[in-house]
Each structure stands twice: as C-alpha cells, then as structure tokens.
Design an enzyme around this catalytic site. Sequence first.
Site, mmCIF file in Angstrom:
data_model
loop_
_atom_site.group_PDB
_atom_site.id
_atom_site.type_symbol
_atom_site.label_atom_id
_atom_site.label_comp_id
_atom_site.label_asym_id
_atom_site.label_seq_id
_atom_site.Cartn_x
_atom_site.Cartn_y
_atom_site.Cartn_z
ATOM 1 N N ARG B 257 0.862 -1.183 0.000
ATOM 2 C CA ARG B 257 0.000 0.000 0.000
ATOM 3 C C ARG B 257 0.898 1.231 0.000
ATOM 4 O O ARG B 257 1.428 1.617 1.036
ATOM 5 C CB ARG B 257 -0.874 -0.041 1.264
ATOM 6 C CG ARG B 257 -2.030 0.943 1.289
ATOM 7 C CD ARG B 257 -2.613 1.012 2.690
ATOM 8 N NE ARG B 257 -1.824 1.915 3.535
ATOM 9 C CZ ARG B 257 -1.754 1.820 4.859
ATOM 10 N NH1 ARG B 257 -2.409 0.891 5.513
ATOM 11 N NH2 ARG B 257 -1.006 2.675 5.550
ATOM 12 N N HIS B 261 -3.646 4.527 4.577
ATOM 13 C CA HIS B 261 -4.773 3.571 4.621
ATOM 14 C C HIS B 261 -5.999 4.174 3.930
ATOM 15 O O HIS B 261 -6.596 3.586 3.040
ATOM 16 C CB HIS B 261 -5.104 3.194 6.061
ATOM 17 C CG HIS B 261 -6.422 2.500 6.216
ATOM 18 N ND1 HIS B 261 -6.654 1.248 5.684
ATOM 19 C CD2 HIS B 261 -7.579 2.891 6.806
ATOM 20 C CE1 HIS B 261 -7.905 0.901 5.955
ATOM 21 N NE2 HIS B 261 -8.490 1.883 6.628
ATOM 22 N N TYR B 270 4.004 5.973 11.090
ATOM 23 C CA TYR B 270 4.320 4.621 11.574
ATOM 24 C C TYR B 270 5.098 3.751 10.585
ATOM 25 O O TYR B 270 5.405 2.616 10.897
ATOM 26 C CB TYR B 270 3.024 3.905 12.002
ATOM 27 C CG TYR B 270 1.915 3.876 10.948
ATOM 28 C CD1 TYR B 270 1.947 2.951 9.916
ATOM 29 C CD2 TYR B 270 0.856 4.777 10.997
ATOM 30 C CE1 TYR B 270 0.945 2.916 8.963
ATOM 31 C CE2 TYR B 270 -0.156 4.753 10.049
ATOM 32 C CZ TYR B 270 -0.106 3.820 9.029
ATOM 33 O OH TYR B 270 -1.093 3.795 8.091
#
Lengths: 322, 359
Positions: B257, B261, B270
Amino acid sequence: MAEIPFTAALNRAMAEEMKQDERVVVLGEDVRAGFFGATSGLVDIFGPERVLNTPIWESGIAGMALGLAVTGLRPVAELMFADFFYLAADEIANQMASWHYVTGGQTPVPIVVRTAAGGGFAIGYNHSQCTEASFLNPPGLKIVAPSTAHDAYGLLKSAIRDDNPVLFIEHKLLYGVPGEVPDEEYLIPLGEAAVRREGKDVTVLAWSTMVGKALQASEELEKQGVSVEVIDARTLVPLDEATLLASVAKTGRLVTVEEGRKRGGVGAEIAATVMEKAFGSLKAPVVRVAAPNIPVPSGPAAEAMHVPSVPSIIGGVRTALA
Amino acid sequence: MPVTNLMTFNVSRMEVMDLDGNVDAGLMPDLSPEQVAELYGIMVLTRRLDERMLKLQRQGRLGTFARVLGQEAAHIGAAYAMREGDWLVPAFRETGSFIVRGIPVERVLQYWGGDEWGQHFPEGSRVLPVSVPVGTHMLHAVGIGWAMKQDRERVAVLTVFGDGATSEGDFHEAMNFAAVFQAPAVFLCQNNHWAISVPYGRQTAAASIAQKAIAYGMPGIQVDGNDVFAVYRVVRDALDRARNGEGPTLVEAHTYRMADHTTSDDARKYRPPEETAYWQERDPLERLARYMRRKGLLDEAREAETLARAEAEVDRVVAAYEAFPAPPPDDLFAHLYAEMTPALRAQRDALLAALGEGE
C-alpha cells in the site's frame, strides 16, 4: 380441518412455498434431519440441492443466505437457537438488514431466518434466550413471533414471500403444541396483530408463548371482575400500531408481556410508542411484565422464576388498575 | 508406535516479470499486444483517478476513501482475468477492478462522496457493492458460488480482501466452507502489508497468507502482486479451476500500500521510509511500462496519448460525479423496505414537515 403441531405447520408452509417457487431453498445446521422437526422430510421431496446442511456456522449461514439471495434465490435459513443470533449479528444487523436500502431496492433480500427461542427446558443461558428485542433497532429487518400453529403457517408463508429479511421467532415450547390449520392455503400478512380476547378494562399485548399465559391470566381476572383485552402482536416489526392504539383508546391501560429481559425490551419500545401516540388515553402508566435483567438460569426452578408467569401477568394487570 | 509424517507441504510463489520488465516466456500468459495496452491503459486511468480523488477529497469535494496506489497490478490484473458471467465480490480497495468490470466509475466516486446510491450498479453487472467491514463479504461470495454451482452455470466468483481481513473469523468461515462445498470461488488477498498501522507481522505469525489454504483443503499460491502478468496468470488459472468444478483457490497477491490507509490516515507516522522506497522500485505501472518499451509497445507518444486519454476520462468521471443531484429527503425512507412500513412513513412525514416540505 386438521389439528397439527406447530412444527408440522411450519413444515407444510415451507414445503408448499418450495413447491410453488423453486427459488426457495432451506439451509442450516442439521436441516435435513430437522433438529426440532420443522424441516424434516423436505430433503426427500426437494433434494439436497435445495435443503442444504451446513456445518456449525451461524454467521456463515446468514452470510451465505445473503449471497444466495443476491443471485435471486429465496433462502430460509435456520439458526438453531435464538441465542445464536448474536453469533450472526454482523450478517443480520449490518448486512442483510441494510442491503435493500443501500442498493436502492436493486437487491431484494428475501431471506427468512428461523430460530428456536425461549426457555422451558432448563438448558442454560446460551440456549434459552428470547433475543428479538436486540433486533428491533437495526433498520431493515422484520420480526415475526407466532403463538399458534395456525399463525405459524400463514406467517411463515408471508415471510418467505417478503422481499426483506424476516427474523422468524419460534418458541421451543410451542413446537409440539397442536393447533387447527385449515387444509386450504392461506396467508397472514406481516404487520397485523390479532385480538385474541376482547375486554374493556385493560389491554395486554403479548406474543409467542406469552399469549397463552395472558389468556389464562385474563380468565382468572375475569372471575375477579376484570375485563382484559388480549392482543397477540404476531409481528413485532412492523408493529400493528393501529390495533394496539385502538385498544388502548378503549381501555386506557396497557400491560406488555414478554419472556425476554425488561431493560431495552420490546415492551419498552411499545410503551414509548403508546406514550407518544396515545398519552391522552392512558389512565395509568404502562406496565411491563418481563424477565429480570439476568442471564437465563440453568436450573429448572430458577428458570421458571425467571420467565413471566400467569401470576406475574395478573400482578402486572393489577398494577395497571391500581 | 512410530511417529509418521502426516503431511509435507510446499507453497509456491509466481513471478513472470522482473523489475526491468523482462518476462519468463514459459510463464507469460497469452495476452495480445492490444490486451497488454488495454491493461496498461486501465492501470494508468486508475492511478490518475486515484490522484484526482485525493485532490477532490482534500478540497472537500469527496469523502474519505481508500486509495489504491501501488496495488494496480493486483486488483486490475485479477479482474482482467475474469470472464463474462463471473461475479466480483469486492472489499473497498478495488477501484480498478470496477473499471475492468465496466462499472461506471462515477458511481464509485458517488459512494465515497457519501451517497449510497453510488452502489446502484448496472443490472446484471454481477459486481457487489463496496464492502467496508473487511471480511464480511467473503461469506457472500461462498453463497453466490454455491448458487452458481446449483444452477450449473460455469462461472466463478472472485472475492478480494486485504491481509488484515485474514484475522477476521469471516475469512476462516468462508475459506473453510468454500472448500467443503467446493464453491467456485477465488479468494484474492491483496497483501499490502499494512492494515492501517498494523504491519503484516502483527497480523499473522504465518510466513505467507497463501499457506493458510493448505489447512482448508484448497490450493494456495503467492504471486508477485506488482507483476500484472503473474497476477493475471495465477487468477485466470484459479478461475478456470473454479469454473471446471475443481473448487476454490486462495491467491495471495504480495503487494504494498504505497498510500495511506485512507485519506484520514498519515502513514508517515508509523512506516519506515526505506520500506516505501523498496516498494517504489517495484512500482507495478512502471514495471509494465518497461516491458512494453522493450517490446516496442510503448513510446513517448503512446505514453502521452494514454495519459491524455486517462485525464479526459477522469475529467468526465468527476463531472458526472458532481452532476449527481443530492437525493431528495424522502429517498432516505423509500428503499429500506420493499413496501414502506407505517412507522417509517410517519418518520418520513415528520422529517419532511420539519424541512417544510410536507404535503
């Protein structure tokens, strides 16, 4: 006219609908054998492709039913116990309830989810609940809870023909109870209550097994000079408000009776509805007779105390009259 | 009593194309130059649309949505392997799959724009709506597959989900019973390595998603999810198996990805930048372009032409999306039940009265 047990009435309804519409299929755990007997023998008539035994898989039974419905089938799914609705709650409350809405009616969701509810067999807190109140809230469901073999037949046939998901609540104690079911085919529309007994002093609204207890209580009360009107809701969603409100307008008093727990119960919703729409008719606060907010006890004696009884219904009516 | 070996298993991974666009001739699927160009065009369109949707979202013209950047080969290659009559049961990161299956893409924007009517797909499209609870829809795929099998339709169901969904009970249930019922289903996991901020290693202790298939009694294979030819090849073979009555398959498309998100997330908080850089070198679109340049299927002029076509289509899609009128208030009540209940009618009337639109 033949007297047949409640399960036989269900069986006849399913067999007739399966015969008339080949899109109707039955699925669930042990449905070929028929754990409670309602689906027994269907596989012999309609074959294994239309009577699908699934493994223990409640959310899957519900989810698979939705998949079947998307393709145009009309599944009658069985979840063995009403307690297990919670295992399938995502598929029932989030998915099948919403699909007619989110697809703008493009995807009808003609699913019936049949289940066995209630106590009476002392089989504990995971096999004895009445969980219908939990499903009043999610939009898009219909909830049916018949009290007689006659109604079970006519309501199940209507439920199978409905294009929205119907939770069909069958009380275990009713399965063996015989009732008159006419030989000729008939339907009972969803959303129509039945006045089981006319009265003028107080209205008692009940469904499923509680109708019988309410009728017994009303006979006792009649001896004491109290005239009770007993309404069998039959369908909880949509509720037949017209019949209920007409009765309350006449009696001015309402007692709701349910086997499920009191807090957040069906009676709470009905009481609020009557308060909103018929406050002027009420001569006394609505009384809710229901189970206490504890898990259904396993022991027979404790279970019997947990479930509303004829004396507790009489007590409720007395409170409403006080 | 001796201890005997009950079972030994191997899990395969397929790659057809290397990072420079060289392909393994023995594994290369039979795709015509026109088909390769079409795949490229859809991947370019999907990426341009994804970028434009991000801008729209930042401008307040579109709601939160899930970007597909970096996963174009996985979900486009897979959908491209489908045939007429096959069902697509998506999750929510498959914009390009919708394009491949002929869904008007403005509907997808309408959905992410906060209008459920974006799930009105053309009749008979056999594409289910976007499903955001990550795993729920896999059960629907089993039901559809079983129904197709009973109808003796030689079609298959492709259901798509992420690595995060494999932690859901639905994954287990769907995989298990697809295998028990021999449902004609292909389970495509877009393993993009991150479920919001939870990395793959915190999702499962298994070395691959593909190997989970073994326990359910179905084949599982990992594929380089940034290699459109490998994805197409593996999913096509799996769909063929399903149509031929040979049961379900789990395909793990190993991808990444590249974006956040959703537009409500900031992955920089993160994710290590070197990891993103590693995957940037494996960009699926650039890899396909390298192959096409080697084969003489792509030059600067054709690249510019493809891009211009994609931009024009994106302009059209955005205009069509923004031209959808807001649904009238009573539409909120019209479709819950096939026949409106009295209580719902009362609620509708109350709302209309409050809005001054009562009759």
